[in-house]
Write a protein that holds these residues in place. Structure first.
Motif, PDB file in Angstrom:
ATOM      1  N   ALA A 171      34.027  23.998  47.944  1.00  0.00           N
ATOM      2  CA  ALA A 171      34.025  22.949  46.897  1.00  0.00           C
ATOM      3  C   ALA A 171      34.203  23.399  45.619  1.00  0.00           C
ATOM      4  O   ALA A 171      34.829  22.638  44.773  1.00  0.00           O
ATOM      5  N   LEU A 172      33.671  24.600  45.108  1.00  0.00           N
ATOM      6  CA  LEU A 172      33.792  25.236  43.897  1.00  0.00           C
ATOM      7  C   LEU A 172      35.382  25.248  43.383  1.00  0.00           C
ATOM      8  O   LEU A 172      35.872  24.966  42.435  1.00  0.00           O
ATOM      9  N   HIS A 173      35.892  25.937  44.577  1.00  0.00           N
ATOM     10  CA  HIS A 173      37.462  26.403  44.244  1.00  0.00           C
ATOM     11  C   HIS A 173      38.267  25.066  44.225  1.00  0.00           C
ATOM     12  O   HIS A 173      39.116  24.968  43.235  1.00  0.00           O
ATOM     13  N   LYS A 174      37.925  23.883  44.923  1.00  0.00           N
ATOM     14  CA  LYS A 174      38.819  22.880  44.862  1.00  0.00           C
ATOM     15  C   LYS A 174      38.410  21.996  43.361  1.00  0.00           C
ATOM     16  O   LYS A 174      39.393  21.486  42.915  1.00  0.00           O
ATOM     17  N   ALA A 175      37.508  22.192  43.210  1.00  0.00           N
ATOM     18  CA  ALA A 175      36.868  21.732  41.631  1.00  0.00           C
ATOM     19  C   ALA A 175      37.859  22.139  40.746  1.00  0.00           C
ATOM     20  O   ALA A 175      38.187  21.448  39.787  1.00  0.00           O
ATOM     21  N   ASN A 176      37.587  23.529  40.715  1.00  0.00           N
ATOM     22  CA  ASN A 176      38.670  24.263  39.769  1.00  0.00           C
ATOM     23  C   ASN A 176      39.922  23.957  39.808  1.00  0.00           C
ATOM     24  O   ASN A 176      40.762  23.503  38.859  1.00  0.00           O
ATOM     25  N   ASP A 177      40.555  23.723  41.251  1.00  0.00           N
ATOM     26  CA  ASP A 177      41.956  23.269  41.254  1.00  0.00           C
ATOM     27  C   ASP A 177      42.280  21.760  40.654  1.00  0.00           C
ATOM     28  O   ASP A 177      43.227  21.738  40.246  1.00  0.00           O
ATOM     29  N   LEU A 178      41.304  20.870  40.929  1.00  0.00           N
ATOM     30  CA  LEU A 178      41.130  19.583  40.220  1.00  0.00           C
ATOM     31  C   LEU A 178      41.057  19.485  38.699  1.00  0.00           C
ATOM     32  O   LEU A 178      40.907  18.421  38.067  1.00  0.00           O
ATOM     33  N   LYS A 179      40.831  20.794  38.298  1.00  0.00           N
ATOM     34  CA  LYS A 179      40.645  21.002  36.628  1.00  0.00           C
ATOM     35  C   LYS A 179      39.284  20.441  36.144  1.00  0.00           C
ATOM     36  O   LYS A 179      39.282  19.915  35.045  1.00  0.00           O
ATOM     37  N   PHE A 180      38.390  20.378  36.970  1.00  0.00           N
ATOM     38  CA  PHE A 180      37.131  19.857  36.773  1.00  0.00           C
ATOM     39  C   PHE A 180      36.557  21.349  35.563  1.00  0.00           C
ATOM     40  O   PHE A 180      36.730  22.291  36.270  1.00  0.00           O
ATOM     41  N   PRO A 181      35.924  20.844  34.700  1.00  0.00           N
ATOM     42  CA  PRO A 181      35.431  22.110  34.018  1.00  0.00           C
ATOM     43  C   PRO A 181      34.156  22.928  34.573  1.00  0.00           C
ATOM     44  O   PRO A 181      33.084  22.244  34.966  1.00  0.00           O
ATOM     45  N   LEU A 182      34.750  24.031  34.853  1.00  0.00           N
ATOM     46  CA  LEU A 182      33.538  24.776  35.954  1.00  0.00           C
ATOM     47  C   LEU A 182      32.231  25.143  35.035  1.00  0.00           C
ATOM     48  O   LEU A 182      31.231  25.072  35.600  1.00  0.00           O
ATOM     49  N   GLU A 183      32.412  24.820  33.685  1.00  0.00           N
ATOM     50  CA  GLU A 183      31.089  25.191  32.933  1.00  0.00           C
ATOM     51  C   GLU A 183      29.950  23.908  33.112  1.00  0.00           C
ATOM     52  O   GLU A 183      28.833  24.233  32.842  1.00  0.00           O
ATOM     53  N   ASP A 184      30.678  23.006  33.753  1.00  0.00           N
ATOM     54  CA  ASP A 184      29.907  21.638  33.789  1.00  0.00           C
ATOM     55  C   ASP A 184      29.107  21.450  35.235  1.00  0.00           C
ATOM     56  O   ASP A 184      28.217  20.651  35.367  1.00  0.00           O
ATOM     57  N   ILE A 185      29.513  22.561  36.115  1.00  0.00           N
ATOM     58  CA  ILE A 185      28.761  22.734  37.344  1.00  0.00           C
ATOM     59  C   ILE A 185      27.684  23.583  37.198  1.00  0.00           C
ATOM     60  O   ILE A 185      27.682  24.755  37.055  1.00  0.00           O
ATOM     61  N   VAL A 186      26.455  23.138  37.442  1.00  0.00           N
ATOM     62  CA  VAL A 186      25.314  23.818  37.201  1.00  0.00           C
ATOM     63  C   VAL A 186      24.375  23.952  38.248  1.00  0.00           C
ATOM     64  O   VAL A 186      23.603  25.170  38.361  1.00  0.00           O
ATOM     65  N   ASP A 187      24.641  23.642  39.498  1.00  0.00           N
ATOM     66  CA  ASP A 187      23.880  23.823  40.816  1.00  0.00           C
ATOM     67  C   ASP A 187      24.643  23.282  41.872  1.00  0.00           C
ATOM     68  O   ASP A 187      25.627  22.304  41.708  1.00  0.00           O
ATOM     69  N   GLU A 243      31.983  11.037  39.160  1.00  0.00           N
ATOM     70  CA  GLU A 243      32.721   9.976  40.118  1.00  0.00           C
ATOM     71  C   GLU A 243      34.009  10.433  40.522  1.00  0.00           C
ATOM     72  O   GLU A 243      34.450  10.270  41.637  1.00  0.00           O
ATOM     73  N   GLU A 244      34.968  10.705  39.510  1.00  0.00           N
ATOM     74  CA  GLU A 244      36.521  11.114  39.826  1.00  0.00           C
ATOM     75  C   GLU A 244      36.341  12.367  40.606  1.00  0.00           C
ATOM     76  O   GLU A 244      36.938  12.463  41.593  1.00  0.00           O
ATOM     77  N   LEU A 245      35.274  13.184  40.198  1.00  0.00           N
ATOM     78  CA  LEU A 245      35.360  14.523  41.260  1.00  0.00           C
ATOM     79  C   LEU A 245      34.840  14.190  42.635  1.00  0.00           C
ATOM     80  O   LEU A 245      35.718  14.814  43.646  1.00  0.00           O
ATOM     81  N   ALA A 246      34.191  13.329  42.737  1.00  0.00           N
ATOM     82  CA  ALA A 246      33.411  12.980  44.015  1.00  0.00           C
ATOM     83  C   ALA A 246      34.551  12.246  44.867  1.00  0.00           C
ATOM     84  O   ALA A 246      34.842  12.655  45.984  1.00  0.00           O
ATOM     85  N   ARG A 247      35.323  11.490  44.392  1.00  0.00           N
ATOM     86  CA  ARG A 247      36.509  10.875  44.997  1.00  0.00           C
ATOM     87  C   ARG A 247      37.510  11.745  45.411  1.00  0.00           C
ATOM     88  O   ARG A 247      38.088  11.728  46.605  1.00  0.00           O
ATOM     89  N   ASN A 248      37.668  12.992  44.801  1.00  0.00           N
ATOM     90  CA  ASN A 248      38.998  13.631  44.851  1.00  0.00           C
ATOM     91  C   ASN A 248      38.496  14.888  45.747  1.00  0.00           C
ATOM     92  O   ASN A 248      39.477  15.829  46.215  1.00  0.00           O
ATOM     93  N   LEU A 249      37.248  15.308  45.888  1.00  0.00           N
ATOM     94  CA  LEU A 249      36.850  16.525  46.114  1.00  0.00           C
ATOM     95  C   LEU A 249      37.010  16.628  47.847  1.00  0.00           C
ATOM     96  O   LEU A 249      37.245  17.580  48.492  1.00  0.00           O
ATOM     97  N   PRO A 250      36.807  15.401  48.816  1.00  0.00           N
ATOM     98  CA  PRO A 250      36.705  15.751  50.029  1.00  0.00           C
ATOM     99  C   PRO A 250      37.899  16.164  50.820  1.00  0.00           C
ATOM    100  O   PRO A 250      38.997  15.879  50.172  1.00  0.00           O
TER     101      PRO A 250
END
Length: 318
Positions: A191-207, A250-257
């Motif tokens: 999930a973290l790796h895909k979030a990075n691929d989706l260009k979501f700011p990693l510093e915003d993921i806290v838990d 919301e955008e992250l949730a939509r694209n992450l699965p």
């Protein structure tokens, strides 16, 4: 530079040392290689088991994850589940657990994961991660049935700047119980790796927290690999707690699965065959949990997407 309580290799070394002390109970085998490296066989010639796999996964996360095997009765035919939690998910999952170091060569194939990667920093991912570990020893996890040959040990020693006798290699094949457990324990990591691929700011993921069914092992490598991937792709769930706007969450949730991938919809073993065994030809966006929950902690909003695919689990896990 070390970041707070995050001492990846020191943490992992303590876990590995504990495994060595409890080798008989964990049914693992400990030896030294020709260069003095420590080798921990958790499921190749040694029997290993679920607990050995959990310890491997904890070491792979640099000690920054809490991992347990639980019984989830709501999961019907696949109640035996691995649960992973981390309050430093980016560092634990991407900085350590991700199997991103290609150590193949001369007939030997293995991808390295674990905190030794944070010392070597040979992967492009570390241009994104600012963390630098400082350690007098290093731990690496290998998904393979064979211990690393001398050339690989020398490569790791050179990259980490450590003598070979300061290196510990934990290994188990995908076909083993321990191997299956430690691979499925990557449900949060993907999930973290895909979030990075989706260009979501990693510093915003806290838990983060994730869970996935533990599949039955299989003696055939392709079948075993398919089951461990499908357990996450069609049966995994992850929740991320993020900073930032509700819209970004919301955008992250939509694209992450995983179902957002073009290759979703077949057992992984069949997809692998379709691409003639070229792992890197498979859409990388496939490697993510089936279901995701993203909570925007600054607004209190929670967004959900995806869902477990029981039909695909039935085809793959049986």
């Amino acid at each position: 530079m070390k970041d707070g309580s995050a001492f990846l290799n020191d943490n992992a070394q303590r876990i590995a040392d504990g495994m060595i002390r409890d080798a008989e109970r964990l049914r693992i085998a400990v030896s030294n290689g020709p260069l003095g490296e420590t080798l921990i066989d958790a499921g190749s010639r040694a029997a290993g088991g679920v607990e050995a796999g959990l310890h491997m996964a904890e070491a792979a996360m640099g000690g920054l994850g809490s991992i347990s095997a639980v019984m989830d009765r709501a999961s019907e035919k696949w109640p035996f589940t691995v649960e992973v939690r981390s309050s430093q998910p980016v560092l634990a999952c991407l900085g350590s657990q991700y199997a991103g170091w290609n150590l193949s060569g001369d007939g030997y194939f293995a991808m390295g994961s674990g905190p030794a990667r944070a010392l070597a920093r040979v992967e492009p991912l570390y241009t994104t991660l600012a963390y630098r570990d400082i350690a007098s020893s290093a731990v690496l996890i290998l998904e393979t049935a064979e211990p690393p040959p001398q050339a690989v040990v020398e490569k790791v020693a050179k990259a980490t700047g450590l003598a070979a006798d300061k290196l510990t290699f934990l290994y188990a094949p995908t076909q083993s119980i321990a191997g299956a457990v430690q691979i499925v324990s990557r449900v949060l990591e993907v999930a973290l790796h895909k979030a990075n691929d989706l260009k979501f700011p990693l510093e915003d993921i806290v838990d983060g927290i994730g869970a996935a069914p533990i599949p039955a092992p299989h003696p055939d490598f392709l079948t075993a690999m398919g089951r461990t991937n499908d357990a996450i792709i069609y049966g995994g769930i992850a929740q991320l707690f993020v900073k930032g706007t509700a819209q970004a969450a919301e955008e992250l949730a939509r694209n992450l699965p995983s179902r957002s991938s073009r290759d979703y919809g077949q057992p992984f073993a069949e997809i692998f065959k379709q691409f003639k065994g070229d792992f890197y030809a498979i859409d990388p966006l496939l490697f993510s949990p089936a279901e995701v929950i993203v909570t925007a902690i600054e607004t209190g909003d929670t967004f959900r997407a995806g869902g477990r695919d029981a039909a695909m689990l039935e085809r793959s896990l049986g």
